[in-house]
Design an enzyme around this catalytic site. Structure first.
Site, PDB file in Angstrom:
ATOM      1  N   LYS A 105       0.834  -1.214   0.000  1.00  0.00           N
ATOM      2  CA  LYS A 105       0.000   0.000   0.000  1.00  0.00           C
ATOM      3  C   LYS A 105       0.865   1.259   0.000  1.00  0.00           C
ATOM      4  O   LYS A 105       0.578   2.222  -0.700  1.00  0.00           O
ATOM      5  CB  LYS A 105      -0.923   0.022   1.229  1.00  0.00           C
ATOM      6  CG  LYS A 105      -2.044  -0.994   1.163  1.00  0.00           C
ATOM      7  CD  LYS A 105      -2.952  -0.897   2.384  1.00  0.00           C
ATOM      8  CE  LYS A 105      -3.965  -2.031   2.380  1.00  0.00           C
ATOM      9  NZ  LYS A 105      -4.930  -1.984   3.493  1.00  0.00           N
ATOM     10  N   LYS A 117       2.392  -3.869  11.052  1.00  0.00           N
ATOM     11  CA  LYS A 117       1.047  -4.211  11.535  1.00  0.00           C
ATOM     12  C   LYS A 117       1.139  -4.786  12.930  1.00  0.00           C
ATOM     13  O   LYS A 117       2.158  -5.386  13.297  1.00  0.00           O
ATOM     14  CB  LYS A 117       0.404  -5.250  10.618  1.00  0.00           C
ATOM     15  CG  LYS A 117      -1.107  -5.251  10.665  1.00  0.00           C
ATOM     16  CD  LYS A 117      -1.660  -4.079   9.874  1.00  0.00           C
ATOM     17  CE  LYS A 117      -3.148  -3.985   9.918  1.00  0.00           C
ATOM     18  NZ  LYS A 117      -3.662  -3.011   8.944  1.00  0.00           N
ATOM     19  N   SER A 359      -2.920   8.518   7.303  1.00  0.00           N
ATOM     20  CA  SER A 359      -2.041   8.334   8.463  1.00  0.00           C
ATOM     21  C   SER A 359      -0.719   9.066   8.217  1.00  0.00           C
ATOM     22  O   SER A 359      -0.176   9.728   9.106  1.00  0.00           O
ATOM     23  CB  SER A 359      -1.734   6.845   8.691  1.00  0.00           C
ATOM     24  OG  SER A 359      -2.763   6.254   9.430  1.00  0.00           O
TER      25      SER A 359
END
Ligand code: NAD
Length: 425
Positions: A105, A117, A359
């Site tokens: 991404k 993550k 973000s």
């Protein structure tokens, strides 16, 4: 024309393991890019994976120990970034795969980060507010050595929200003994959150829906949309679709699904959904999630969990466009079948990149201490998403591959280039 999910590997038995299937796609992409097997050794798993156990004092005085993870897939481009999920079924392989997708991404959205993550195995519904706070703070203490604004930046994911990000930021700031808003994103606005962050994942997916509809010559006004999942992603997508003049004919949550070919009352459903994204239990005559996926519609948006469109049901999908707002909703076989049937599939690593893009915007604003208004954030996001979509679509066209493979080509190339300049390969 080869529009398979994974080139030579597409005849392999269907695997529902997210890590294994991501590795199959990466291997396929490396072959297509003419890169050696040694490169796969670097990309096949996160470079760093921390397993933690978090003791939490429960309200009844007992101590319960929770297991959690933080994965950092690749920091060749820059620090890692990625959400934290609280879920009873999360596990080490899932978190590793999610970190790898975050790397993709970041590359596709062209932001200077690699993929990270985190996850904690827990059922947040069964925890009180106080227990949830102590668990969130305990997790930050457990991973504090490997995270930070220039190392690895967490964010919300399934069943985590801005309140949890606020507790985590406070805990990290206390440990470091200075205010550190840039440690985590998805914070409340008053703690340095960004305008537009909450709905960013959904807006990114909605922009991809608009672009895909243009390609298919499908006017969004009047288009029938089915959305699986009515949480943060699904509910905002429903709202954006309604604003575009589309008719949302189906939605679902973990308990079941609602379908009405004439359209659902989305404003009413939004007003009645709870903070876990559940609403269907209020209604009689619900159908199952499996049935929902196979209903008549123009656009299908899986926005809940992984492995929903597989070899077992891909033949029965009736949409013209599938846009993956969730992570990993379509298996390799599912991708192959949809592509062979001419259904345009916009992959998770592209459609779900809006959240990480904002973000990044939040981290930039924290760094500069100057904040943008909602319009500025949304315009910047739209610019990034449309250019990412166009790049991936063009590659898929001139290399005759589906959009998932094309998207991975973009992401993998970025990691390889950065690793080469660093002298890692
Ligand atoms: P959420 O926790 O807010 O909502 C999840 C929704 O899925 C709820 O409606 C829940 O009832 C439903 N659900 C849970 N299990 C289900 C099942 N087995 N079958 C059908 N429905 C089920 O989560 P979210 O933030 O909306 O995220 C949903 C997906 O989108 C995840 O895969 C997440 O990683 C991905 N995603 C979200 C964002 C974002 O900005 N929120 C960004 C990128 C990707």
């Amino acid at each position: 024309m080869d529009r398979s999910g994974a080139g030579d590997n597409n005849k392999e038995t269907e695997t529902l393991n997210l890590l294994t299937s991501t590795q199959v796609v990466i291997q396929d992409v490396l072959k297509r890019l003419g890169l050696p097997q040694g490169v796969f050794e670097i990309l096949k798993e996160p470079l760093r994976m921390l397993d933690v156990r978090i003791p939490v004092r429960m309200d009844d005085g007992s101590v319960k120990v929770f297991s959690g993870f933080r994965a950092q897939h690749n920091d060749s481009v820059g620090p890692t970034i990625g959400g934290i999920r609280f879920h009873p079924k999360t596990n080490s392989d899932e978190v590793k795969a999610l970190a790898m997708w975050m790397s993709m991404k970041c590359g596709i959205a062209d932001i200077p980060f690699g993929g990270g993550k985190g996850g904690i195995i827990c059922n947040p519904r069964a925890l009180s507010f106080g227990e949830l706070e102590r668990l969130s703070r305990g997790y930050v203490r457990a991973i504090s050595q490997i995270v930070g604004p220039t190392k690895d930046v967490p964010a919300p994911d399934m069943y985590t929200n801005s309140q949890i990000m606020g507790w985590m930021m406070d805990e990290y700031s206390r440990l470091r003994k200075f205010d550190s808003p840039g440690f985590i994103t998805g914070k409340p606005l008053v703690l340095g959150g960004s305008e537009g962050r909450e709905e960013a994942g959904a807006l990114g997916a909605a922009i991809c829906i608009e672009e895909a509809a243009k390609i298919k010559g499908l006017p969004l006004k009047g288009a029938r949309v089915v959305i699986q999942g009515f949480g943060n992603a699904g509910s905002f997508i429903a709202k954006f679709m309604q604003q575009s003049g589309a008719i949302v004919v189906g939605i679902s949550d973990v308990y079941g699904a609602l379908y009405n070919p004439d359209g659902l009352n989305i404003d009413y459903l939004l007003s009645r959904r709870d903070s876990f994204g559940t609403v269907t239990s209020m209604f009689d005559g619900t159908i199952t999630n499996e049935e929902l996926l196979e209903q008549e519609c123009d656009i299908l948006v899986p926005a809940a969990v992984s492995n929903q469109i597989t070899a077992l049901n891909a033949q029965n999908i009736r949409a013209k466009i599938v846009v993956e707002a969730a992570n990993g909703p379509t298996t390799i076989e599912g991708t192959r079948i949809l592509s062979e049937r001419g259904i345009l599939l916009v992959p998770d690593v592209l459609a779900g990149s809006g959240g990480v893009t904002v973000s990044y915007f939040e981290w930039v604003q924290n760094k500069q201490g100057y904040y943008w208004n909602e319009e500025e954030v949304k315009n910047k996001l739209r610019k990034k998403m449309t250019s990412a979509f166009q790049q991936v679509y063009e590659i898929s066209q001139y290399t005759n591959v589906n959009m998932r493979i094309a998207a991975y080509m973009v992401g993998v190339k970025k990691l390889i280039e950065a690793s080469q300049f660093r002298g890692w390969i």
